[in-house]
Design an enzyme around this catalytic site. Structure first.
Site, PDB file in Angstrom:
ATOM      1  N   ARG A  16      59.173  40.885  19.672  1.00  0.00           N
ATOM      2  CA  ARG A  16      58.925  42.234  20.202  1.00  0.00           C
ATOM      3  C   ARG A  16      60.152  42.760  20.959  1.00  0.00           C
ATOM      4  O   ARG A  16      60.854  43.628  20.482  1.00  0.00           O
ATOM      5  CB  ARG A  16      57.668  42.194  21.096  1.00  0.00           C
ATOM      6  N   HIS A 210      66.361  40.023  32.043  1.00  0.00           N
ATOM      7  CA  HIS A 210      67.356  40.280  30.979  1.00  0.00           C
ATOM      8  C   HIS A 210      68.689  39.740  31.495  1.00  0.00           C
ATOM      9  O   HIS A 210      68.925  39.673  32.706  1.00  0.00           O
ATOM     10  CB  HIS A 210      67.422  41.775  30.656  1.00  0.00           C
ATOM     11  N   CYS A 241      65.776  47.323  25.871  1.00  0.00           N
ATOM     12  CA  CYS A 241      64.835  48.439  25.743  1.00  0.00           C
ATOM     13  C   CYS A 241      65.622  49.658  25.283  1.00  0.00           C
ATOM     14  O   CYS A 241      66.553  50.095  25.972  1.00  0.00           O
ATOM     15  CB  CYS A 241      64.156  48.713  27.085  1.00  0.00           C
ATOM     16  N   ASN A 250      67.498  39.682  26.401  1.00  0.00           N
ATOM     17  CA  ASN A 250      66.616  38.946  27.321  1.00  0.00           C
ATOM     18  C   ASN A 250      67.274  37.628  27.706  1.00  0.00           C
ATOM     19  O   ASN A 250      68.170  37.137  27.014  1.00  0.00           O
ATOM     20  CB  ASN A 250      65.306  38.595  26.613  1.00  0.00           C
TER      21      ASN A 250
END
Ligand code: HMG
Ligand code: MG
Length: 302
Positions: A16, A210, A241, A250
């Site tokens: 994701r 992150h 993002c 991340n």
């Protein structure tokens, strides 16, 4: 001597958070094959996609197909992000185990990410949490930009606590606090956690770092000193993002697992199987993954 936990839970968000920021859309078959490899690696939790608007995140427009095609393994919670009722309905149709609602501690990022102010978001998420619970789903709640916002700069710890408390009052089962753009430093994490301790239930808390400036692992070490034992991570250090300028990968699962195992802390994850899954997605994306583990592996392979 410092004390360390015996065991840490790692929640894999690569399919994701990792893929949502990639310039290329990974073909459905490859996504499914990758998630199936992850399922063999010993995780207890995989966030496999998002039921968001396909125009906002085209990389994840096949969430339904992914949910239907992956081989779900007993003992693993398969979760997906849902921003609203429409997303929840799709998630329920595909029988996900857990849904994650998400919002930001800063109004500007919230608007850019989900097109609503913080105040406008509460009733939407409240309905989602209620409905999800009626359907027997557990719910995770993310709060983004907790250590800094790309548009507003520093975010006060009590603002983070206010947003978090609203989500907790709605009935979320776990709260994940996100350093969306990777600005937090270890001292700041220590100070913020010391303050949040007064307001937030730490047994429900996960941290989501992150690694934009290379401080994610250090921030994990500090968080463990505050008895936090659940961390989100993305294999190979993928991630970011699209609606947070400057957000990059991340915390890399493979780096985190390696560090924890070297420290004698259990994760349940098999490093060899992790390596296999990382090499697979690296080949699909046709680029070297940024984690330290993958840098070592890539050097060994040439
Ligand atoms: P909107 O345009 O305000 O939506 O977008 P709307 O409610 O006005 O509806 C407009 C149209 O979208 C309607 O269709 C809806 O049916 C449709 P029309 O009637 O025009 O044909 N629609 C949907 N379609 C599919 N799935 C849905 C959905 N909802 C409405 N769920 C919306 C609002 C929230 C949908 C949009 O802004 C969105 O999808 N945003 C997603 C952004 C996102 O996924 N960002 C990345 C995840 S957050 C993150 O990465 C941070 C995190 O990792 C933690 C950290 O690092 O800090 C979690
Ligand atoms: Mg994130």
């Amino acid at each position: 001597m410092l004390e360390w936990p015996e065991k840490v839970t790692i929640k894999e968000v690569g399919p994701r958070d990792g893929l949502q920021n990639e310039p290329v859309e990974v073909p459905l078959q490859d996504k499914v094959a990758w998630i199936d490899l992850l399922s063999e690696a010993g995780y207890s939790y995989i966030e496999f996609s998002s039921f968001v608007h396909p125009k906002w995140i085209p990389q994840l427009k096949d969430a339904k197909e992914v949910a239907e095609m992956i081989s779900r393994k007993k003992g693993i919670t398969y979760a997906a992000l849902v921003p609203n009722r429409r997303g929840l309905e799709s998630a329920i149709d595909t029988d996900v185990d857990e849904v994650s609602v998400f919002m930001s501690a800063s109004d500007t990022h919230n608007k850019k990410n989900i097109n609503k102010s913080i105040e406008e978001t509460y009733p939407v998420l409240k309905e989602v949490v209620q409905e999800a619970k009626l359907e027997g789903k557990s719910v995770r709640g993310y709060v983004s930009t907790v250590f800094g916002c790309p548009y507003e700069g520093a975010i006060a710890t009590d603002q983070v606590a206010r947003v978090s408390e609203c989500l907790l009052e709605m009935g979320i089962d776990e709260l994940s606090l996100g350093d969306t753009i990777g600005v937090a430093n270890p001292r700041q994490v220590d100070q913020a956690l010391s303050e949040w301790k007064q307001w937030l239930p730490f047994d429900k808390l996960a941290m989501h770092f992150h690694n934009t400036r290379g401080m994610a692992l250090s921030n994990v070490l500090v968080s463990m000193q505050h008895n936090i034992t659940t961390f989100d991570a993305a294999l190979g250090g993928l991630g970011g993002c699209p609606y947070a300028k400057g957000a990059s990968g991340n915390l890399a699962t493979d780096d985190l697992v390696h560090m924890l195992h070297q420290m004698g802390i259990e994760t349940g994850i098999d490093e060899e199987k992790l390596k296999e899954a990382a090499i697979y997605i690296q080949r699909v994306l046709n680029k070297a993954l940024p984690s330290h583990q993958m840098q070592v592996i890539n050097k060994e392979r040439v």
